[in-house]
Design a protein around this motif. Structure first.
Motif, mmCIF file in Angstrom:
data_model
loop_
_atom_site.group_PDB
_atom_site.id
_atom_site.type_symbol
_atom_site.label_atom_id
_atom_site.label_comp_id
_atom_site.label_asym_id
_atom_site.label_seq_id
_atom_site.Cartn_x
_atom_site.Cartn_y
_atom_site.Cartn_z
ATOM 1 N N TYR A 434 -60.893 40.693 -5.211
ATOM 2 C CA TYR A 434 -61.633 41.940 -5.386
ATOM 3 C C TYR A 434 -60.685 43.094 -5.125
ATOM 4 C CZ TYR A 434 -64.673 45.895 -4.543
ATOM 5 O OH TYR A 434 -65.252 47.131 -4.596
ATOM 6 N N HIS A 435 -60.578 44.030 -6.103
ATOM 7 C CA HIS A 435 -59.631 45.137 -5.953
ATOM 8 C C HIS A 435 -60.079 46.307 -6.812
ATOM 9 C CE1 HIS A 435 -56.006 47.138 -4.845
ATOM 10 N NE2 HIS A 435 -55.422 47.045 -6.030
ATOM 11 N N ALA A 440 -60.989 40.207 -10.200
ATOM 12 C CA ALA A 440 -59.986 39.576 -11.059
ATOM 13 C C ALA A 440 -60.029 38.078 -10.805
ATOM 14 C CB ALA A 440 -58.593 40.129 -10.769
ATOM 15 N N VAL A 441 -60.297 37.305 -11.846
ATOM 16 C CA VAL A 441 -60.485 35.873 -11.685
ATOM 17 C C VAL A 441 -59.784 35.144 -12.813
ATOM 18 C CG1 VAL A 441 -62.696 35.954 -12.922
ATOM 19 C CG2 VAL A 441 -62.226 34.050 -11.372
ATOM 20 N N GLN A 442 -59.244 33.991 -12.492
ATOM 21 C CA GLN A 442 -58.533 33.195 -13.489
ATOM 22 C C GLN A 442 -59.459 32.821 -14.639
ATOM 23 O OE1 GLN A 442 -57.949 29.180 -12.542
ATOM 24 N NE2 GLN A 442 -56.227 28.837 -13.898
ATOM 25 N N ILE A 449 -56.142 36.167 -16.768
ATOM 26 C CA ILE A 449 -57.240 36.546 -15.884
ATOM 27 C C ILE A 449 -58.202 37.462 -16.618
ATOM 28 C CG2 ILE A 449 -55.911 36.298 -13.748
ATOM 29 C CD1 ILE A 449 -55.614 39.325 -13.697
ATOM 30 N N LEU A 450 -59.435 37.483 -16.096
ATOM 31 C CA LEU A 450 -60.464 38.397 -16.570
ATOM 32 C C LEU A 450 -60.740 39.423 -15.482
ATOM 33 C CD1 LEU A 450 -63.050 35.817 -17.984
ATOM 34 C CD2 LEU A 450 -61.108 36.850 -19.154
ATOM 35 N N GLY A 451 -61.040 40.649 -15.877
ATOM 36 C CA GLY A 451 -61.448 41.689 -14.940
ATOM 37 C C GLY A 451 -62.921 41.979 -15.129
ATOM 38 N N VAL A 452 -63.749 41.593 -14.155
ATOM 39 C CA VAL A 452 -65.191 41.761 -14.248
ATOM 40 C C VAL A 452 -65.600 42.969 -13.408
ATOM 41 C CG1 VAL A 452 -67.439 40.707 -13.786
ATOM 42 C CG2 VAL A 452 -65.548 39.304 -14.629
ATOM 43 N N ASP A 453 -66.360 43.872 -13.991
ATOM 44 C CA ASP A 453 -66.809 45.066 -13.293
ATOM 45 C C ASP A 453 -67.717 44.669 -12.137
ATOM 46 O OD1 ASP A 453 -68.629 47.413 -12.717
ATOM 47 O OD2 ASP A 453 -67.304 48.339 -14.192
ATOM 48 N N ALA A 454 -67.327 45.006 -10.906
ATOM 49 C CA ALA A 454 -68.076 44.577 -9.725
ATOM 50 C C ALA A 454 -69.414 45.281 -9.599
ATOM 51 C CB ALA A 454 -67.239 44.819 -8.463
ATOM 52 N N ARG A 455 -69.573 46.438 -10.209
ATOM 53 C CA ARG A 455 -70.843 47.154 -10.126
ATOM 54 C C ARG A 455 -71.851 46.623 -11.130
ATOM 55 N NH1 ARG A 455 -73.339 49.602 -6.368
ATOM 56 N NH2 ARG A 455 -71.362 50.549 -5.765
ATOM 57 N N ARG A 456 -71.379 46.340 -12.358
ATOM 58 C CA ARG A 456 -72.309 45.990 -13.436
ATOM 59 C C ARG A 456 -72.330 44.508 -13.774
ATOM 60 N NH1 ARG A 456 -69.345 50.435 -14.988
ATOM 61 N NH2 ARG A 456 -70.501 52.378 -15.265
ATOM 62 N N VAL A 759 -65.990 40.414 -0.523
ATOM 63 C CA VAL A 759 -66.946 41.460 -0.197
ATOM 64 C C VAL A 759 -66.384 42.805 -0.624
ATOM 65 C CG1 VAL A 759 -68.008 40.216 1.716
ATOM 66 C CG2 VAL A 759 -66.021 41.673 2.159
ATOM 67 N N GLY A 760 -67.288 43.719 -0.990
ATOM 68 C CA GLY A 760 -66.915 45.071 -1.398
ATOM 69 C C GLY A 760 -68.122 45.785 -1.948
#
Length: 778
Positions: A434-435, A440-442, A449-456, A759-760
Motif C-alpha cells: 500500500y503506497h 500495488a500487487v503482482q 504489477i497492477l495498481g488498484v485504487d484504494a479508495r474505489r 492498512v491505510g
C-alpha cells in the motif's frame, strides 16, 4: 472491474521508460515504451487533456541529419494523407522542426501480426483470406494516393478487432520521387524486400509491385509462422529473395495461385492490390479491362454497412488466442498509466494514531507465501532508547493488572462488510504494497504489477515490464527489479499516481540471484545489493557483492561499496537519521547514507538463512528503527543504539512466558501509543509496553498465523496479525484487551491462503487469491 486472465498470457506490449528518456514531447507526457526501430523510438504518451497516443520520436543521433528529417516529413505527409481511413491510424499531432522531431498518432489496441503469430501460431484459411482482403484494400488505398509503403512486414501490421492496420510509413515515398537513400544503406527489411530492390546490380526503385511482393510474404508468414525465403544473414536472405523460389509448405492450397503471383520475380507479373482484394472476395476475375467495374467496387467497399459487416466477420475469424490477446490489451493495457486525481487522505484519530506515526506512505511490505521471508523494515515510532525487554513473570500469564484476555476465539463481533472487492489477474506469490492511495500487487506471472485504487477498488494502472514479486516504496515511487530489459542489471521505478514507469541505466551489477534487490529506501534514494559479473554460472557466495545508493531523482548511482561475500541474496534494511541499517547473515551493520562509510557492525546470534520472497535466501533477523534505537527481531529480541552500535537490552527465547515453546522467533513489530505488537512462533501475538518493559497481554490464535518474521499491523484500535490459514483471511484483536474482536472467514479458494495485513485511509485491505477486499475500520 473484473478481468479474467489465464496464467499463460503473453506479456503486455509496453515497456518502462529508460533513465535517459525525456519527460515529454510537446504537450504529451511519455508513459512507456512501445518499441524502437531504425529511425526512432515509439512511446505510449498522453496529452494534458487525457488523449492516449503512440508517439514516434526520431533517434537523437539522426535528428541532426537533413536526410532523416526529410524522410520523417515524408512519413508525416503520407500518414496524414491516409490517417483516419479504415486501414491506418489517424495522425493526432507532430513537430518536424524541433530539436528531436516527433509524430503522435492514434493508439491502437492490438498485437502486431508478428506478435500474434509468434504467440498463438499460424492462422487458418478463413482468417488468412480476411487478412489478405483487408491488407490488399489498404495497399490499394496507398497506391491510389500515389504512395508506396516500402517497409511492409509483420511488425508493421497491427491486428485490431476492427481489422488490420498498416503503420510506420517511415520509408514511404511518392512514386517517382527522389530516393533518400545513403550509399551502402539497404532500405527495408530483407525478408520482405522485393527482388528488384534486392539485386546488387541493376536494382530498381520500389513501386507498388514491391508492396504486393511484401503482401505475399505476409500471407506466407501468417499461414506458416515463417518468412517465405527463410532466415539467416541479410545477404543470404537477399540472395534467396532475388534468385530462389519461396518455400510455400504449409500455405493452404486455396492461396497458392495468389501467393505465387505476389511473389513473382518480375514486378510486371504481380497482380495489383485491388485485383488481389477482388480475387479473395470472389467479386471479380481480375481482368485488366474491367475499370468501370473497379470503380463500382470501390464505391461498394466504401459503404458503411459493408465495412461494419466485414469488421465483425474479421474479428469472428481470428484465432481464439489472438482475440484473447486483444481483449487482454483492451482490459489492461488501456489502463496503463491512467492519471487520476488523488483522494484526500482522512486524518488519523487521536485515539488510535501511533505515538509518533510514520508517514502514511511509508512502505508496508506484505508476504503472501507459506515460507519464512526477510521483510523490508518498517519505519516506526514509540521505542525508547535503551529499553529493557522484560516480561511479567516467568512461567505464568500474569499481566500486572491488565485484563486477562483468555484465548483467542471467534469474538462477539462479526467482520465488517467489505466496501469493495476487486477481482482480477492477481498473482499468488507476490508481496502487495500500500503506497500513496494505491495497492500495488503482482499480476499473473510475467505480467508485472497492477495498481488498484484504494479508495474505489478500481484498476488505476498496469506496469507490465517489472518484477511484481516485491514492490517497495522509496520516496514517492515504487521501486523493484526490472524485467524485459537488456540484461538483469536495472531497476524499475513506477509512479503510484499514474503508473508511469521507467528503467534505470545499467548499474554495473547483476540481479540474477535475487527477486528483491532493494534493501531500503528514503525520500530520493534506493539502497540496492547485487553481485558481480553477467555470466550465468556460479553461486552468490562465489561472486563479489556490492551495496549501491541509487539516486532516483538524478537517475544515477551516488556511491558504491563492496560487501563481504555471503549466501544471503536479499539483505533487509531500514534508513533513519542518516544511517542505513543493513542485516546480513550473522551481523547487522550501519552505513552512512551520504557516502556509504561503515559506522559500526554488531554480531547476531544464530546462523543459517531462511527462504524469503521469490528465490531469495534471507537472514533470520530484521531491523526496525525509532527514536535512535534499532529494534532487532528474529531469533530473539534486542536493541542497539543507532549512533554508536552499542548493545542494549535483549529478550531470549528462554525468557518468554510458558506456553510459547522453546524456539521462539519474533515477527516484525507494529508500534502504537508506546506498545509493540508482534508475533511469536506464528502462534501468539505479544503486546509489550515500551515504558514498563512488561508484556501487557499475549493472545493465542485459534487460526494459523504466518511464520515470523511476518509483520503485524495496527489501525482503528485493532491489531491484525498475519494469517496463513486457508479458512481465515484476517483476524482482528482488540488492542486494549487482547481479545479477538472478529474473524474474516475466507471464501477465495486460495490454496496458499497467506496474507499479511495492509492498512491505510482508515481501512484494512485483504489481498488473497484473485481478490482484494477493503474493510472499514471506523
Amino acid at each position: 472491474m473484473t478481468v479474467n486472465v489465464t496464467a499463460d498470457e503473453p506479456a503486455l506490449p509496453v515497456r518502462p521508460l529508460l533513465g535517459h528518456d525525456p519527460e515529454s514531447f510537446g504537450r504529451y507526457r511519455l508513459l512507456a515504451r512501445l518499441g524502437s526501430g531504425g529511425m526512432g523510438t515509439v512511446f505510449l504518451a498522453r496529452s494534458d487533456g487525457g488523449r492516449t497516443v503512440a508517439l514516434k520520436a526520431i533517434h537523437r543521433d539522426l535528428a541532426e541529419e537533413r536526410e532523416f528529417r526529410e524522410r520523417f516529413r515524408q512519413e508525416l505527409q503520407a500518414a496524414r494523407s491516409l490517417g483516419g481511413a479504415d486501414f491506418f491510424p489517424a495522425v493526432v499531432d507532430a513537430d518536424t522542426d524541433g530539436p528531436r522531431p516527433w509524430l503522435a498518432s492514434e493508439y491502437l489496441l492490438g498485437p502486431s501480426l508478428a506478435q500474434a503469430v509468434e504467440a498463438h501460431g499460424p492462422w487458418p484459411y478463413a482468417a488468412l483470406r480476411a487478412l489478405g482482403v483487408a491488407l490488399a484494400r489498404g495497399l490499394a488505398t496507398v497506391h491510389r494516393q500515389g504512395l508506396v509503403h516500402r517497409d511492409l512486414k509483420p511488425s508493421n501490421v497491427l491486428i485490431t478487432a476492427d481489422g488490420p492496420k498498416l503503420i510506420d510509413f517511415g520509408l514511404a515515398r511518392a512514386v517517382g520521387a527522389e530516393r533518400l537513400t545513403r550509399t551502402g544503406r539497404q532500405m527495408g527489411t530483407p525478408a520482405y524486400i522485393s527482388p528488384e530492390q534486392a539485386r546488387p546490380v541493376g536494382g530498381q526503385s520500389a513501386g507498388p509491385p514491391a508492396d504486393v511482393f511484401a503482401l505475399g510474404g505476409l500471407l506466407v508468414y501468417a499461414a506458416t509462422g515463417r518468412a517465405p525465403f527463410g532466415e539467416g544473414g541479410a545477404n543470404d536472405v537477399l540472395y534467396r529473395v532475388a534468385y530462389a523460389e519461396p518455400d510455400l509448405a504449409g500455405v493452404p492450397e486455396e492461396l497458392w495461385p495468389l501467393v505465387v503471383g505476389c511473389l513473382a520475380k518480375d514486378p510486371a507479373d504481380r497482380p495489383a492490390a485491388d485485383r488481389i482484394a477482388r480475387a479473395l472476395t470472389g467479386t471479380g476475375t481480375g481482368d485488366d479491362g474491367e475499370r468501370d467495374r473497379d470503380l463500382d467496387l470501390d464505391r461498394q467497399w466504401d459503404g458503411e454497412r459493408q465495412r461494419d459487416g466485414e469488421r465483425e466477420r474479421f474479428a469472428g475469424l481470428l484465432p481464439a488466442g489472438v482475440l484473447h490477446d486483444i481483449a487482454l490489451r483492451t482490459a489492461t493495457v488501456w489502463d496503463v498509466a491512467v492519471r487520476r486525481p488523488e483522494e484526500p487522505q482522512a486524518p488519523a484519530s487521536a485515539a488510535t494514531a501511533p505515538e509518533a506515526p510514520p508517514p502514511q506512505d511509508a512502505p508496508r511490505p506484505a508476504r503472501r507465501r507459506l515460507v519464512l521471508g526477510g521483510l523490508g523494515a518498517l519505519a516506526a515510532a514509540g521505542v525508547a532508547g535503551g529499553v529493557w525487554w522484560a516480561v511479567a513473570g516467568s512461567g505464568d500469564d500474569d499481566t500486572r493488572g491488565e485484563p486477562r484476555p483468555g484465548p483467542g476465539g471467534s469474538g462477539t463481533d462479526t467482520a465488517p462488510q467489505p466496501l469493495w472487492e476487486y477481482r482480477g489477474p492477481l498473482g499468488d506469490l507476490g508481496t502487495p504494497l500500500y503506497h500513496r492511495g494505491v495497492i500495488a500487487v503482482q499480476a499473473d506471472p510475467g505480467a508485472g504489477i497492477l495498481g488498484v485504487d484504494a479508495r474505489r477498488g478500481t484498476l488505476r494502472w498496469t506496469a507490465p515490464a517489472v518484477s511484481g514479486y516485491t514492490p517497495m516504496a522509496c520516496g514517492d515511487l515504487i521501486v523493484m527489479k526490472a524485467t524485459y530489459a537488456d540484461g538483469d542489471d536495472r531497476l524499475a521505478m513506477v509512479d503510484p499516481a499514474d503508473g508511469r514507469t521507467w528503467y534505470s541505466d545499467p548499474l554495473g551489477v547483476t540481479f540474477r540471484f535475487t527477486d528483491h534487490p532493494i534493501s531500503a529506501g528514503d525520500a530520493r534514494t534506493a539502497y540496492v545489493t547485487g553481485h558481480s559479473g553477467a555470466h550465468r554460472d556460479g553461486t552468490p557466495d562465489s561472486r563479489r557483492r556490492y551495496l549501491l545508493a541509487y539516486d532516483m531523482v538524478a537517475r544515477k548511482v551516488r556511491w558504491r561499496r563492496e560487501l563481504e561475500r555471503g549466501s544471503a541474496t536479499h539483505l533487509p534494511g531500514v534508513v533513519a537519521e542518516g544511517r542505513l541499517v543493513l542485516v546480513d547473515d550473522g551481523s547487522v551493520t550501519a552505513y552512512d547514507t551520504a557516502d556509504g562509510r561503515r559506522r559500526w557492525q554488531v554480531a547476531l546470534p544464530g546462523d543459517g538463512l531462511v527462504a524469503g520472497d521469490g528465490s531469495d535466501m534471507v537472514p533470520r533477523w530484521t531491523a526496525t528503527v525509532a527514536r535512535g534505537t534499532v529494534l532487532m527481531t528474529g531469533s530473539g529480541l534486542r536493541t542497539i543504539d543507532l549512533r554508536t552500535g552499542r548493545g542494549g537490552r535483549q529478550l531470549d527465547p528462554d525468557q518468554l512466558p510458558s506456553g510459547t515453546g522453546d524456539e521462539a522467533v519474533f515477527g516484525v513489530p507494529a508500534l502504537a501509543d508506546g506498545v509493540a505488537y508482534l508475533t511469536v512462533l506464528g502462534t501468539h501475538v505479544f503486546a509489550i509496553d515500551l515504558a514498563s518493559h512488561h508484556v501487557r497481554w499475549r493472545w493465542k490464535a485459534d487460526t494459523d498465523l504466518a511464520s515470523p518474521p511476518a509483520g503485524t499491523a495496527v489501525a482503528g484500535g485493532l491489531v491484525f496479525p498475519p494469517s496463513s490459514d486457508s479458512r481465515a483471511a484476517a483476524v482482528a484483536v482488540d488492542r486494549r484487551t487482547g481479545r479477538t474482536r472478529w474473524t474474516l472467514r475466507d471464501s477465495s479458494g486460495s490454496i496458499l491462503g497467506t496474507t499479511e495485513p495492509l492498512v491505510g485511509q482508515g481501512r484494512l485491505y485483504v489481498v488473497r487469491g484473485k481478490s482484494i477486499r477493503a474493510l472499514p475500520l471506523t
